[in-house]
Design an enzyme around this catalytic site. Structure first.
Site, PDB file in Angstrom:
ATOM      1  N   ASP A  94       0.695  -1.133  -0.015  1.00 18.78           N
ATOM      2  CA  ASP A  94      -0.035  -0.267  -0.104  1.00 18.78           C
ATOM      3  C   ASP A  94       0.844   1.000  -0.071  1.00 18.78           C
ATOM      4  OD1 ASP A  94      -2.059   1.762   0.381  1.00 18.78           O
ATOM      5  OD2 ASP A  94      -3.321   0.095   1.470  1.00 18.78           O
ATOM      6  N   ASP A 189      -2.542   5.034  -2.874  1.00 13.84           N
ATOM      7  CA  ASP A 189      -3.785   5.453  -1.842  1.00 13.84           C
ATOM      8  C   ASP A 189      -3.911   6.828  -2.244  1.00 13.84           C
ATOM      9  OD1 ASP A 189      -4.789   5.630   0.929  1.00 13.84           O
ATOM     10  OD2 ASP A 189      -3.752   7.239   1.264  1.00 13.84           O
ATOM     11  N   GLU A 230      -6.523   4.149  -5.830  1.00 17.23           N
ATOM     12  CA  GLU A 230      -7.599   4.202  -4.900  1.00 17.23           C
ATOM     13  C   GLU A 230      -7.605   6.057  -4.974  1.00 17.23           C
ATOM     14  OE1 GLU A 230      -9.219   4.650  -1.118  1.00 17.23           O
ATOM     15  OE2 GLU A 230      -7.732   5.961  -2.047  1.00 17.23           O
ATOM     16  N   HIS A 300     -11.391  -1.192   4.024  1.00 18.19           N
ATOM     17  CA  HIS A 300     -11.207  -0.485   5.549  1.00 18.19           C
ATOM     18  C   HIS A 300     -12.180   0.497   5.907  1.00 18.19           C
ATOM     19  CE1 HIS A 300      -7.810   0.915   2.998  1.00 18.19           C
ATOM     20  NE2 HIS A 300      -7.754   1.428   4.342  1.00 18.19           N
ATOM     21  N   ASP A 301     -12.700   0.798   4.688  1.00 20.75           N
ATOM     22  CA  ASP A 301     -12.681   2.328   4.926  1.00 20.75           C
ATOM     23  C   ASP A 301     -14.190   2.364   4.633  1.00 20.75           C
ATOM     24  OD1 ASP A 301     -10.679   3.694   4.674  1.00 20.75           O
ATOM     25  OD2 ASP A 301     -10.438   4.155   2.933  1.00 20.75           O
TER      26      ASP A 301
END
Ligand code: TEU
Length: 510
Positions: A94, A189, A230, A300-301
């Site tokens: 990530d 990210d 993302e 996870h968001d």
């Protein structure tokens, strides 16, 4: 080359604790590699586990080169890469490139008067109206510097100045460091933000964005590794351009996650899912702008889809199976988030003390200041908070769900006694086994999934159709009418072939 892959996302903090400090760790992941492999996984994406003060659970990085001792060491990470490779799986790192932690040495030097590092960040004499994704102004005054610094997320996450070529070079060096270690994929990210122009109030997809991305690709992965961008709140058209122009393999499709949100009011103000909207979304993903799809049901968001769209109580297993059937039969790369393969659910906590997430805390204050009562505020948080997805993995029914032998950093979901890996695996009708079947089918029949497919709905029934199969999914707890099925049944989340669609039933036939 990077098509038809299954990627399993691990939130390391919540996966498996082997040191019994209440945090998951890399050795815990290594221990469970066979469990992941057996599901049918090609890549494992780990949310950040390099050094971080953990204000945003690792998305605030203070040292890009060292694994945080919370999770283990660089040697553990290397061992993980090797052990994954032995099982024919690749590791995806990530990359948080838009910002660092305010505890990064670059920021320390910047604020201590070093002009080189001052220019690594973004400063202004006066704040403008740019807002942080976590609520409030995107600018915080720095006493020592006597200026405001930009943070599009928490104030502990100052934005990097990508306009500075030295910053870009630092990033390239760091990415190459991890490639040399054997990392074979990257999740980038909030990558759309790197070309921001704060003076002009431009955040995502700024004028220089494509140029920076191209430079990153040319200096690091060179189209040779799986990369997924993302970016929230960007159109598919922008995503398509981002991938095709400048070398990202794919981009996460997130617009379905926002179908529960009231238009224009943000994710904390929710409404029921409308299948018409969902079908429109799927039709666009699968028939326009194809070739860039990174399909996600959870991450996870996001609070878990099973709890948002379906029934996470009485029809929990049926609901979990409905989702994987629907998403598993789409083309694109499929992302699975830890726990969904056993039907884990939201935590539904109504007490703010149970939470940990900085975004949740900020919005708790904001919602209260907007006049919502404690009860109303907590109802919104129980539905939308990111912590719903971050509760520790439920391995068995012993204390702390077998995640750790000590109090975890975030409480385990109370339902672990009846929802856990051990129990699910011992059940012939378990969710994991059903996932395995769908993923196997997907691998074997991928060409057929790539045909033009249409999505439509009638009331609470969604229909997905192409020349190869028809899928019907009942998004309600009521029986729904069903025409006679003549073809061969490919998937069915109930053991019987019904005369009508049963609650949350999904059925696929040729
Ligand atoms: O998320 C990007 C992001 O915009 C989310 O914060 C999103 O706005 C929200 O959570 C969902 O509506 C990424 C990471 O995935 C997230 O965990 C980080 O907090 C964030 O970037 C900052 O690095």
């Amino acid at each position: 080359m990077f098509e038809n892959k299954v990627i399993y996302q691990i939130y390391p903090k919540s996966f498996k604790d082997t040191t019994n400090n209440g945090y998951g760790d890399i050795q815990g992941i290594i221990k469970q590699l066979d469990y992941i492999k057996d599901l049918g996984v090609d890549y494992i994406w780990l949310s950040p586990c390099v050094k971080s003060p953990q204000k945003d659970n690792g998305y605030d990085i203070s040292d890009y080169y060292s694994i945080d001792s919370l999770f283990g060491s660089n040697e553990d990470y290397e061992q993980l890469i090797l052990e994954a490779k032995k099982r024919d799986m690749k590791i995806m790192l990530d990359l948080v490139l838009n910002h660092t932690s305010d505890e990064h040495t670059w920021f320390a030097k910047a604020t201590n008067g070093d002009p080189k590092y001052y220019d690594y960040y973004i400063w202004a004499d006066e704040p403008n109206e740019l807002e942080s994704a976590f609520g409030g102004s995107a600018w915080t005054y720095h006493e020592k510097v006597g200026k405001y610094y930009l943070h599009l997320f928490d104030k502990g996450q100052p934005d990097l100045n990508w306009a500075n070529p030295e910053v870009r070079q630092e990033i390239f060096d760091m990415v190459n460091f991890w490639i040399a270690k054997g990392v074979e994929g990257f999740r980038l990210d909030v990558i759309h933000l790197i070309g921001k122009e704060p003076d002009k109030l431009i955040k995502g997809h700024g004028p220089k964005f494509s140029e920076y991305l191209k430079e990153l690709n040319e200096n690091t992965f060179k189209d040779n590794l799986l990369t997924v961008g993302e970016c929230w709140g960007t159109s598919l058209k922008q995503q398509y351009k981002m991938c095709h122009d400048k070398g990202l393999t794919q981009a996460f499709h997130f617009n379905h996650f926002l179908l529960n949100a009231e238009r224009g009011r943000g994710k904390w103000h929710t409404k029921e899912l409308d299948l018409v909207d969902l079908c429109e979304c799927f039709n666009t993903w699968q028939n326009e702008y194809t070739g860039i799809e990174a399909l996600v049901m959870n991450n996870h968001d996001s609070p878990r889809l099973i709890s948002r769209w379906l029934d996470d109580q009485k029809y929990r297993k049926e609901s979990a199976k409905l989702l994987i059937t629907l998403f598993g039969l789409m083309h694109g790369n499929l992302y699975i988030y830890q726990g969904e393969e056993i039907g884990m659910t939201n935590a539904h906590w109504h007490d703010i003390k149970k939470y940990n997430d900085v975004e949740t805390f900020n919005n708790y204050e904001i919602l209260k200041s907007e006049g919502y009562s404690e009860e109303e505020t907590m109802a919104k948080i129980a539905f939308t908070s990111r912590d719903n997805a971050r509760t520790p993995m439920q391995w068995d029914d012993t204390a702390h769900a077998g995640f750790s032998s000590t109090e975890p950093w975030l409480d385990v979901n109370d339902n672990y006694v009846h929802i856990n890996v051990l129990k699910d695996l011992s059940d012939d009708n378990g969710v994991y086994k059903y996932y395995q079947k769908v993923l196997k089918f997907r691998k074997e029949h991928y060409d057929k999934l790539k045909q033009a497919t249409s999505y439509s709905s009638e009331g609470q029934v969604l229909k997905m159709q192409n020349d190869f199969f028809t899928l019907l999914a009942n998004f309600s707890a009521q029986n729904q009418p069903l025409e006679e099925i003549n073809g061969e049944i490919i998937f069915n989340n109930y053991s019987k072939v019904p005369t009508h669609l049963l609650p949350y039933q999904v059925i696929v036939f040729s």
